[in-house]
Write an enzyme that holds these catalytic residues in place. Sequence first.
Site, PDB file in Angstrom:
ATOM      1  CB  SER A  83      -0.991  -0.117   1.391  1.00  0.00           C
ATOM      2  OG  SER A  83      -1.682   0.956   0.994  1.00  0.00           O
ATOM      3  CB  THR A  84       1.404   4.194   2.377  1.00  0.00           C
ATOM      4  OG1 THR A  84      -0.111   4.531   2.458  1.00  0.00           O
ATOM      5  CG2 THR A  84       2.145   5.408   2.356  1.00  0.00           C
TER       6      THR A  84
END
Length: 348
Positions: A168-169
Amino acid sequence: MNEKIKVLVVDDSLFFRGVLTKKLAEFDHIEVLGYARDAFEAKEKIPQLKPDVVTLDVEMPKINGIEFLKQLLPERPIPVVLVSALNISVFDALAAGAVEFVKKPELSKSDTISAFIEELAAKITIASRAKVTPITGTSKISATAKPSFAPINSSRLVNTTVIALGASTGGTEATISVIKDLPEDTPSILIVQHMPPGFTKMYAERLNRICKMEVREAVDGDIVKNGLVLIAPGDFHMKLAKLGSNYVVKCFQADKVSGHRPSVDVLFNSVAEVAKKNAVGIIMTGMGRDGAQGLLNMRQQGAYTIGQNKESCVVYGMPMVAKNIGAVMIEASNENIPLVLRRHLATL
């Protein structure tokens, strides 16, 4: 009570500046310090206002967002959330050090704008906890020495071994560093990267230009084979299935899982069920817990599991949760994961 996250909005659009400054200020945990109309004004205001997070339009006059990031971050490593239309330059900005991005909405749809603001507020929260590493040179990945991989018997692994990766991030660049030098004989890699529709296709095309393996956005029914990387399309779950003697992927829309669509848990759980011990699971940088339970299921079915270590994560969330529940067999930096992976494959 926690302090509010202080935000500076940088956007050359009068409309978007107004929307962002007004709507973000309605969140109890966010304080909008002000706005800048371009990079020059932002460079003046950032030292004065000292924001925790900057929202940044990629396409701006005078100095675009990418050049701005290259100038700003070495001096002030501030988390930056990109606010952009569907544009390949987003990935250049992420390579330059931005930690998150949100797609600009269609102005004619009020419900779309509302969802956009909700997503942006969530990304600002994530960004406020992110570790920002200033980038020197032209790219995060250009200076990495090419690793020497252990040889594997790739013919023996055809249609039997599957690698599943979730991020994700911070994952767009971390994933590139994992797969860019993997040889063409590497077993198929299935990737879930939290990313909106449209961007996943551009991301796959970007990786395909960089990597030795073929990379493309997955299509429902794609056959899994050595040398192929498939990326889950934005807003679609992707899971592994068996069709005759082949593995295939199924791409479908259903409710969000672990707060996401595509969800890493959906992919990992399917790999645990279908491939069992003939699989490798890799969980990488990102906020939350998506993928942690799925990775544990993979390990319990005999798969080999790898977690990105804290030191190299932009956000040590998903890998931390996975480690804490016993899902991770070995931790490594994103740059060392390829070596760990190939050494494991060489033992099969």
